[in-house]
Design a protein around this motif. Structure first.
Motif, PDB file in Angstrom:
ATOM      1  N   GLU A  48       0.844  -1.212   0.000  1.00  0.00           N
ATOM      2  CA  GLU A  48       0.000   0.000   0.000  1.00  0.00           C
ATOM      3  C   GLU A  48       0.873   1.254   0.000  1.00  0.00           C
ATOM      4  OE1 GLU A  48      -3.305  -1.749   2.906  1.00  0.00           O
ATOM      5  OE2 GLU A  48      -2.727   0.316   3.418  1.00  0.00           O
ATOM      6  N   ALA A  49       1.859   1.263   0.894  1.00  0.00           N
ATOM      7  CA  ALA A  49       2.726   2.444   1.017  1.00  0.00           C
ATOM      8  C   ALA A  49       3.525   2.646  -0.264  1.00  0.00           C
ATOM      9  CB  ALA A  49       3.676   2.278   2.211  1.00  0.00           C
ATOM     10  N   TYR A  50       4.009   1.559  -0.821  1.00  0.00           N
ATOM     11  CA  TYR A  50       4.817   1.645  -2.043  1.00  0.00           C
ATOM     12  C   TYR A  50       3.989   2.289  -3.165  1.00  0.00           C
ATOM     13  CZ  TYR A  50       8.153   0.289  -5.598  1.00  0.00           C
ATOM     14  OH  TYR A  50       9.070   0.324  -6.610  1.00  0.00           O
ATOM     15  N   ASP A  51       2.774   1.811  -3.326  1.00  0.00           N
ATOM     16  CA  ASP A  51       1.922   2.342  -4.393  1.00  0.00           C
ATOM     17  C   ASP A  51       1.510   3.785  -4.130  1.00  0.00           C
ATOM     18  OD1 ASP A  51       2.106   0.023  -5.761  1.00  0.00           O
ATOM     19  OD2 ASP A  51       0.266  -0.846  -4.926  1.00  0.00           O
ATOM     20  N   VAL A 330       7.026   6.728   3.557  1.00  0.00           N
ATOM     21  CA  VAL A 330       6.716   5.286   3.562  1.00  0.00           C
ATOM     22  C   VAL A 330       6.799   4.735   4.983  1.00  0.00           C
ATOM     23  CG1 VAL A 330       7.578   3.016   2.828  1.00  0.00           C
ATOM     24  CG2 VAL A 330       7.404   4.887   1.167  1.00  0.00           C
ATOM     25  N   ILE A 331       7.861   5.089   5.687  1.00  0.00           N
ATOM     26  CA  ILE A 331       8.034   4.522   7.038  1.00  0.00           C
ATOM     27  C   ILE A 331       6.928   5.039   7.963  1.00  0.00           C
ATOM     28  CG2 ILE A 331       9.569   4.325   9.035  1.00  0.00           C
ATOM     29  CD1 ILE A 331      11.940   4.563   7.000  1.00  0.00           C
ATOM     30  N   GLU A 332       6.591   6.310   7.834  1.00  0.00           N
ATOM     31  CA  GLU A 332       5.512   6.856   8.665  1.00  0.00           C
ATOM     32  C   GLU A 332       4.201   6.095   8.413  1.00  0.00           C
ATOM     33  OE1 GLU A 332       4.707  11.035   8.092  1.00  0.00           O
ATOM     34  OE2 GLU A 332       2.919  10.963   9.360  1.00  0.00           O
ATOM     35  N   TYR A 333       3.910   5.849   7.154  1.00  0.00           N
ATOM     36  CA  TYR A 333       2.668   5.151   6.803  1.00  0.00           C
ATOM     37  C   TYR A 333       2.654   3.741   7.390  1.00  0.00           C
ATOM     38  CZ  TYR A 333      -1.105   3.350   3.857  1.00  0.00           C
ATOM     39  OH  TYR A 333      -2.277   2.793   3.413  1.00  0.00           O
ATOM     40  N   VAL A 334       3.743   3.019   7.174  1.00  0.00           N
ATOM     41  CA  VAL A 334       3.819   1.626   7.639  1.00  0.00           C
ATOM     42  C   VAL A 334       3.764   1.572   9.174  1.00  0.00           C
ATOM     43  CG1 VAL A 334       5.315  -0.428   7.729  1.00  0.00           C
ATOM     44  CG2 VAL A 334       5.045   0.834   5.575  1.00  0.00           C
TER      45      VAL A 334
END
Ligand code: GLN
Length: 353
Positions: A48-51, A330-334
Motif C-alpha cells: 500500500e505504502a509503495y503504491d 513510507v516509514i511513517e505510513y507503515v
C-alpha cells in the motif's frame, strides 16, 4: 452450572484457533515480541505504502557531494527484515547506494564494543543540536563540543575513537563490523569516496575545531578520511534493513546468528537515533513516527522496531534537513498502520476500545 462453563471452553478454543490462523508465519519474531504483525499484514501495508508514494517527486538529490547529484532520483526500494529473518522487499533492491550518515550508527556501536558505553558517552555526548548535520556553530556553542554521534562533528570524533595501528587497520575494522551487521560482505564505492574526499573541506574544518576543543582522539585529517570512507560504503536496501534488524534483535544478526553488538549497548544506540537520527528533522519524526531511525544523504533511511524488525527505504530525493522525503513518508505510513510507534501503548498490544 455446567452449561455456563462449557461456552467458556469453546471460547478459549476459538481464541486459540484464531490466533494460529491469523499469525501462521512468525516464529522467533513473535517470541521476541508477541505483538509482531504477521508476514501477510506487513506485505499488504508495505505494498500500500509503495503504491501510494511511488510517484511522489518531492525533494531533490544531495548535490554538495557531486556523485550524489547524478544518482537516478527515480530509484525507490523498500525492505523489511524481521527479527526471525523474514525478508520482504519491493522495487529497487539491488542498487548499492552509499550508506552515508547511517554509517555513524555502526561506528558508534563499534566504539562502544571497544571502549564501553560510559567512555563513549563521556567523549562524544548525546545532545540533539537542533541544527543542520554539518553545523559549525553547534560545535562552538555546545558544552560537549561534539553534540552527538550523528552530526558530522560528533561522528568524526566517534570514528577517531576506533583503535588500530594505522589508518588502514582502523578502516578495515569498521568495514568488517558493518559487514557483520549486514550479514554480508560490504564494499567501498570508490567513486563516492573520491567525489566526497575532493569536496570535504567543511568536515576537515570541523575536525580542526574538534582539535581546538580537545574533542578528537586521533590525527584529525586521518579521522576525516576514515569517516569519508565509512560514508562511502555501499548497501542495498535489504542489507540496510538487516543492519537495522540486528539492532531490533538485541544486537544479534538475524541471518547469521552472530552477536555483533552487545545487548546492553542497544538501548544507547536506539535512544540516540530517536533524538538525533534525522538531525534537525528528529523532533518532527519522533512526533509523527515514534521510531528510532537514521538517515543518510545517499537517500537511505532505516527505522528500527525493537523486538520486531526493521524497515529500510531508499529514495534519493531529500528534504531541507537532508532526509529522504519518500523514505520518511513510507516509514511513517507503515509504522502507523502496523502500530509500531513506541510511544503508543498499541505498540505493545494495548488496543483500547
Ligand atoms: N558524508 C556526508 C557528510 O559528511 C554524510 C552526511 C549525511 O549523510 N547527512 O556530509
Amino acid at each position: 452450572m455446567l452449561y455456563r462453563r462449557f461456552p467458556a471452553r469453546i471460547l478459549i478454543a476459538v481464541v486459540i484457533a484464531t490466533t494460529f490462523v491469523t499469525v501462521p508465519f512468525s516464529g522467533l519474531a513473535q517470541q521476541a515480541s508477541p505483538v509482531a504483525p504477521n508476514r501477510a499484514q506487513v506485505e499488504a501495508v508495505v505494498k500500500e505504502a509503495y503504491d501510494k508514494f511511488r510517484s511522489d517527486t518531492s525533494g531533490k538529490n544531495a548535490d554538495y557531494i557531486p556523485f550524489l547529484a547524478q544518482v537516478d532520483s527515480k530509484m525507490f526500494g523498500v525492505a523489511v527484515v524481521s527479527t526471525d529473518n523474514q525478508v520482504f522487499s519491493m522495487g529497487e533492491i539491488k542498487y548499492a547506494f552509499s550508506i552515508q550518515s547511517i554509517s555513524k550508527v555502526y561506528t558508534l556501536a563499534l566504539a562502544m564494543e571497544e571502549l564501553g558505553a560510559a567512555r563513549v558517552f563521556d567523549r562524544i555526548g548525546s545532545e540533539p543540536t537542533g541544527r543542520p548535520f554539518n553545523s559549525v556553530p553547534a560545535v562552538v556553542d555546545m558544552t560537549t563540543h561534539t553534540g552527538n554521534p550523528y552530526v558530522n562533528a560528533g561522528a568524526i570524533a566517534t570514528t577517531s575513537l576506533i583503535a588500530g595501528k594505522d589508518a588502514n587497520e582502523k578502516w578495515n575494522k569498521i568495514l568488517d563490523f558493518y559487514s557483520k551487521a549486514a550479514g554480508e560482505k560490504l564494499t567501498l564505492i570508490d567513486e563516492v569516496y573520491k567525489s566526497e574526499a575532493a569536496t570535504n573541506a567543511g568536515n576537515k574544518a570541523l575536525s580542526m575545531l574538534l582539535a581546538k576543543y580537545e574533542r578528537i582522539y586521533a590525527e584529525p585529517f586521518e579521522s576525516v578520511d576514515i569517516y569519508t570512507k565509512q560514508c562511502s560504503v555501499g548497501v542495498n536496501v535489504v542489507q540496510l534493513a538487516r543492519m537495522g534488524a540486528t539492532l531490533a534483535n538485541n544486537g544479534k544478526n538475524p541471518a547469521s546468528g552472530e552477536q555483533v553488538i552487545k545487548p546492553e549497548n542497544v538501548p544507547y544506540i536506539l535512544s540516540s537515533m530517536m533524538m538525533a537520527g534525522l538531525y534537525d528533522g528528529s523532533g518532527g519524526w519522533a512526533w509523527k513516527v515514534g521510531l528510532p531511525a537514521k538517515s543518510g544523504v545517499g537517500g537511505g533511511i532505516v527505522a528500527v522496531v525493537p523486538g520486531k524488525g526493521a524497515i529500510a527505504v531508499f529514495s534519493p530525493r531529500l528534504d531541507e534537513a537532508g532526509n529522504s522525503v519518500k523514505a520518511q513518508r513510507v516509514i511513517e505510513y507503515v509504522a502507523n498502520k502496523l502500530d509500531f510507534n513506541l510511544f503508543s501503548p498499541r505498540s505493545v498490544g494495548l488496543k483500547g476500545e
